[in-house]
Design a protein around this motif. Structure first.
Motif, PDB file in Angstrom:
ATOM      1  N   PHE A  74      -2.828  12.342   0.358  1.00 16.01           N
ATOM      2  CA  PHE A  74      -2.835  11.296  -0.671  1.00 16.01           C
ATOM      3  C   PHE A  74      -1.859  10.181  -0.308  1.00 16.01           C
ATOM      4  O   PHE A  74      -2.203   8.995  -0.330  1.00 16.01           O
ATOM      5  CB  PHE A  74      -2.463  11.895  -2.026  1.00 16.01           C
ATOM      6  CG  PHE A  74      -2.285  10.869  -3.111  1.00 16.01           C
ATOM      7  CD1 PHE A  74      -3.376  10.359  -3.785  1.00 16.01           C
ATOM      8  CD2 PHE A  74      -1.015  10.408  -3.439  1.00 16.01           C
ATOM      9  CE1 PHE A  74      -3.210   9.387  -4.777  1.00 16.01           C
ATOM     10  CE2 PHE A  74      -0.841   9.441  -4.428  1.00 16.01           C
ATOM     11  CZ  PHE A  74      -1.943   8.936  -5.096  1.00 16.01           C
ATOM     12  N   ASN A  75      -0.631  10.553   0.041  1.00 14.22           N
ATOM     13  CA  ASN A  75       0.382   9.544   0.360  1.00 14.22           C
ATOM     14  C   ASN A  75       0.080   8.823   1.664  1.00 14.22           C
ATOM     15  O   ASN A  75       0.442   7.657   1.821  1.00 14.22           O
ATOM     16  CB  ASN A  75       1.764  10.197   0.430  1.00 14.22           C
ATOM     17  CG  ASN A  75       2.340  10.463  -0.945  1.00 14.22           C
ATOM     18  OD1 ASN A  75       2.415   9.580  -1.780  1.00 14.22           O
ATOM     19  ND2 ASN A  75       2.728  11.702  -1.201  1.00 14.22           N
ATOM     20  N   GLU A  76      -0.572   9.492   2.575  1.00 10.43           N
ATOM     21  CA  GLU A  76      -0.839   8.863   3.868  1.00 10.43           C
ATOM     22  C   GLU A  76      -1.868   7.749   3.768  1.00 10.43           C
ATOM     23  O   GLU A  76      -1.791   6.767   4.501  1.00 10.43           O
ATOM     24  CB  GLU A  76      -1.298   9.919   4.878  1.00 10.43           C
ATOM     25  CG  GLU A  76      -1.481   9.378   6.269  1.00 10.43           C
ATOM     26  CD  GLU A  76      -0.965  10.310   7.344  1.00 10.43           C
ATOM     27  OE1 GLU A  76      -1.335  10.125   8.498  1.00 10.43           O
ATOM     28  OE2 GLU A  76      -0.179  11.221   7.015  1.00 10.43           O
ATOM     29  N   LEU A  77      -2.823   7.879   2.849  1.00 13.38           N
ATOM     30  CA  LEU A  77      -3.924   6.927   2.821  1.00 13.38           C
ATOM     31  C   LEU A  77      -3.895   5.944   1.662  1.00 13.38           C
ATOM     32  O   LEU A  77      -4.503   4.887   1.765  1.00 13.38           O
ATOM     33  CB  LEU A  77      -5.266   7.677   2.774  1.00 13.38           C
ATOM     34  CG  LEU A  77      -5.750   8.275   4.091  1.00 13.38           C
ATOM     35  CD1 LEU A  77      -7.085   8.969   3.888  1.00 13.38           C
ATOM     36  CD2 LEU A  77      -5.879   7.210   5.167  1.00 13.38           C
ATOM     37  N   ARG A  78      -3.243   6.263   0.573  1.00 15.79           N
ATOM     38  CA  ARG A  78      -3.433   5.433  -0.609  1.00 15.79           C
ATOM     39  C   ARG A  78      -2.253   4.523  -0.961  1.00 15.79           C
ATOM     40  O   ARG A  78      -2.347   3.310  -0.745  1.00 15.79           O
ATOM     41  CB  ARG A  78      -3.832   6.325  -1.792  1.00 15.79           C
ATOM     42  CG  ARG A  78      -5.253   6.875  -1.657  1.00 15.79           C
ATOM     43  CD  ARG A  78      -5.524   7.968  -2.658  1.00 15.79           C
ATOM     44  NE  ARG A  78      -6.911   8.430  -2.650  1.00 15.79           N
ATOM     45  CZ  ARG A  78      -7.419   9.286  -1.753  1.00 15.79           C
ATOM     46  NH1 ARG A  78      -6.643   9.786  -0.805  1.00 15.79           N
ATOM     47  NH2 ARG A  78      -8.686   9.646  -1.808  1.00 15.79           N
ATOM     48  N   PRO A  79      -1.145   5.025  -1.515  1.00 16.59           N
ATOM     49  CA  PRO A  79      -0.149   4.103  -2.087  1.00 16.59           C
ATOM     50  C   PRO A  79       0.426   3.090  -1.100  1.00 16.59           C
ATOM     51  O   PRO A  79       0.478   1.899  -1.386  1.00 16.59           O
ATOM     52  CB  PRO A  79       0.937   5.056  -2.606  1.00 16.59           C
ATOM     53  CG  PRO A  79       0.274   6.372  -2.747  1.00 16.59           C
ATOM     54  CD  PRO A  79      -0.751   6.430  -1.668  1.00 16.59           C
ATOM     55  N   GLY A  80       0.853   3.550   0.084  1.00 11.49           N
ATOM     56  CA  GLY A  80       1.483   2.637   1.026  1.00 11.49           C
ATOM     57  C   GLY A  80       0.500   1.801   1.812  1.00 11.49           C
ATOM     58  O   GLY A  80       0.715   0.601   2.027  1.00 11.49           O
ATOM     59  N   LEU A  81      -0.576   2.406   2.251  1.00 11.09           N
ATOM     60  CA  LEU A  81      -1.544   1.711   3.101  1.00 11.09           C
ATOM     61  C   LEU A  81      -2.237   0.585   2.339  1.00 11.09           C
ATOM     62  O   LEU A  81      -2.376  -0.537   2.845  1.00 11.09           O
ATOM     63  CB  LEU A  81      -2.568   2.711   3.633  1.00 11.09           C
ATOM     64  CG  LEU A  81      -3.299   2.355   4.932  1.00 11.09           C
ATOM     65  CD1 LEU A  81      -2.310   2.186   6.072  1.00 11.09           C
ATOM     66  CD2 LEU A  81      -4.314   3.430   5.279  1.00 11.09           C
ATOM     67  N   ILE A  82      -2.682   0.862   1.129  1.00 11.95           N
ATOM     68  CA  ILE A  82      -3.336  -0.178   0.331  1.00 11.95           C
ATOM     69  C   ILE A  82      -2.316  -1.218  -0.127  1.00 11.95           C
ATOM     70  O   ILE A  82      -2.605  -2.426  -0.169  1.00 11.95           O
ATOM     71  CB  ILE A  82      -4.076   0.438  -0.870  1.00 11.95           C
ATOM     72  CG1 ILE A  82      -5.134   1.441  -0.383  1.00 11.95           C
ATOM     73  CG2 ILE A  82      -4.737  -0.644  -1.710  1.00 11.95           C
ATOM     74  CD1 ILE A  82      -5.838   2.205  -1.493  1.00 11.95           C
TER      75      ILE A  82
END
Length: 436
Positions: free
Chosen positions: A209-217
Motif C-alpha cells: 500500500f505504502n509503496e504504490l499509493r500515498p507517496g507515489l501519487i
C-alpha cells in the motif's frame, strides 16, 4: 516439533548485516531527514544560490539550528492536516474502489498473500479531483505544496517514523512471518531494515500500500502544484515553460505506468524479501514525493525555456529509456509466465529454472535498470545545467540500483551456485553494457 522450534526454523536468526549493520542503519535513518531538509534549504528562492556559496553554508547551518524559531518553522499544522487527509484519502480509496484480489509469490509458509489491485483507480480519482479543484478555483488555489513544502516534509517524516515503530512492535505478536534479513536481534537494525515481512492491518498490506499509493501519487500532485505556482507567476497556464511540461509529462507517465502494472510489484525484492521498516517507510512516504519532485520545484521559481531542438532531444532520451525499461520487463514477465514470443535464448539451471541469455537480458543482467537510469537523466535535463541539485536524483538512483544489483547477485549466487557463474560468463555486464 515444539512451537518454539518451529518458529525458529521458519524465522531463523539473521546472521549477516547490510548497510554496514547498526551504525549504517543509524546513519541512514538520520541522514535521510537531513538530506530532505538540506535540499530544500540549499535550493530555494531565498537560499542565495542553488546551492549557495560553499563558504557560507557552515554559518547558515549554525545560525539555523541554534535558532528556536527555525525548529518551530519545521512544523506546519495546516500542512499536516492536508497531508494526513491525503493519506486518509488513499486508505478510503483502497477500501471502497473496486479491484481484483491477486496472489503474490509463495511465502515460506507455503501460503500466498492476497493483494487488492486498485492503485491506478486511486490515481485517476486523485487526478480527477485535483483537476476539478483547479478548474473551479484557479491555479493559485493549488500552490500550497510550494508554499508549505517544509511542513509537508515534516508530516511525511512523522508518518514514516510512526509506521515503522508500529510495524516493529507488531512483529512480536504470535505467528508473525519475519523477513530473513530483519531478525538480527539488534533493535535499531531490525527497526530500520524491517522485521516483519508482510505487516498488515486486516486485509490491508502496509508494505505494498505504502509503496504504490500515498507517496507515489503525491509526487505527481506536488508536480501539478509546481505547475500551478509557475502559472500564477507567469500569468496563466499558457505561459508555463516547455521544461515544466516535460517534467510533468515524463514523471506522470512513469507513475501511471507503474500503477497500471501494479501486479508486477509483487515479484520485486521489496515485496518478496524485505521487511517493512523505516528504510522502506521513509523511502515510500517521504523520499519519493519530496526528492523526486525537486526538478519541478526548481522550475517553479527558476523557469527554463528549452526551445524545439532541445525539447525533441529530451523527449527522445526519455522515450529510449522507457522503451528499454518496458520492453525488457515485458520479456522477463512473459518468460516467467511460460511465454517466449521472441524465441529468446536461455540456459537451464540445475534447480530446474531457466535464465534468459538473449534479447535485452543478453545485453546486461539488469537492462530494466539501464532504462530507469536513462529516464532519470531525461527528467533532469529540462532544468538545464545551472545547478547540480536537480541532478541529485539520478546520482542517488544509480547508487541505489547498483546496491540492488549487488544484493541480487549475492542472492542468485546462493540460489544457483555454479550455474550463476556460468550465466555471468554469458551475460557479463551488470547494468550498462561495456561500462558496468
Amino acid at each position: 516439533m515444539s512451537s518454539s522450534k518451529a518458529t525458529t526454523v521458519l524465522n531463523p536468526r539473521t546472521t549477516s548485516y547490510e548497510f554496514l549493520g547498526p551504525p549504517g542503519a543509524f546513519l541512514v535513518s538520520v541522514g535521510v531527514p537531513f538530506v530532505l531538509y538540506a535540499i530544500y534549504f540549499g535550493c530555494n528562492e531565498s537560499s542565495g544560490g542553488c546551492p549557495p556559496a560553499l563558504d557560507t553554508i557552515p554559518d547558515r547551518v549554525i545560525s539555523a539550528v541554534t535558532d528556536v524559531n527555525w525548529w518551530k518553522g519545521l512544523w506546519d499544522s495546516e500542512a499536516s492536516i492536508i497531508y494526513f487527509g491525503w493519506y486518509a484519502f488513499c486508505l478510503i480509496s483502497w477500501a471502497i474502489l473496486p479491484g481484483d484480489w491477486v496472489e503474490g509469490t509463495t511465502l515460506r509458509t507455503g501460503e500466498k498473500k492476497l493483494y487488492k489491485i486498485n492503485a491506478f483507480s486511486t490515481f485517476l480519482l486523485a487526478l480527477g479531483t485535483t483537476s476539478g479543484w483547479i478548474i473551479r478555483n484557479g491555479p493559485e488555489s493549488f500552490t500550497f505544496f510550494y508554499d508549505k513544502w517544509v511542513g509537508f516534509v515534516t508530516a511525511a517524516l512523522i508518518n514514516s517514523f510512526v509506521q515503522s515503530v508500529y510495524c516493529y512492535a507488531s512483529s512480536f505478536r504470535a505467528n508473525r512471518l519475519l523477513a530473513l534479513g530483519g531478525n538480527s536481534g539488534n533493535f535499531l537494525y531490525d527497526w530500520y531494515i524491517g522485521r516483519e515481512l508482510n505487516p498488515s492491518i486486516g486485509s490491508l498490506d502496509l508494505k505494498s500500500f505504502n509503496e504504490l499509493r500515498p507517496g507515489l501519487i503525491l509526487w505527481i500532485l506536488i508536480n501539478i502544484s509546481m505547475v500551478c505556482e509557475q502559472a500564477v507567476r507567469r500569468g496563466g497556464f499558457a505561459n508555463v515553460t516547455d521544461s515544466m511540461w516535460l517534467v510533468l509529462a515524463f514523471q506522470t507517465w512513469y507513475v501511471a505506468d507503474g500503477l497500471y502494472n501494479e501486479p508486477a510489484l509483487f515479484t520485486t525484492m521489496d515485496i518478496t524479501s524485505d521487511g517493512f521498516g523505516f528504510m522502506l517507510s521513509v523511502g515510500d512516504l517521504s523520499w519519493v514525493p519530496f526528492i523526486y519532485s525537486v526538478q519541478a520545484r526548481y522550475l517553479a521559481f527558476h523557469p527554463v525555456e528549452l526551445g524545439i531542438p532541445a525539447t525533441v532531444g529530451i523527449i527522445f532520451a526519455n522515450a529510449l529509456g522507457y522503451w528499454i525499461f518496458r520492453d525488457s520487463n515485458g520479456e522477463k514477465n512473459d518468460f516467467r509466465n511460460g511465454k517466449n514470443p521472441k524465441n529468446l535464448k536461455f540456459m537451464q539451471t540445475k534447480r530446474g529454472t531457466k535464465l534468459l541469455t538473449s534479447g535485452w537480458w543478453g545485453i546486461s543482467q539488469h537492462p530494466n535498470y539501464l532504462g530507469d537510469l536513462i529516464m532519470a537523466l531525461a527528467w533532469c535535463l529540462p532544468t538545464g545545467f545551472n545547478t547540480p541539485v536537480t541532478y541529485f536524483y539520478p546520482i542517488y538512483f544509480a547508487v541505489l540500483l547498483i546496491h540492488r544489483q549487488r544484493r541480487d547477485d549475492e542472492a542468485c549466487h546462493q540460489k544457483y551456485g555454479q550455474d550463476w557463474i556460468e550465466y555471468k560468463k554469458r551475460v557479463p555486464y551488470r547494468i550498462v553494457p561495456y561500462i558496468y
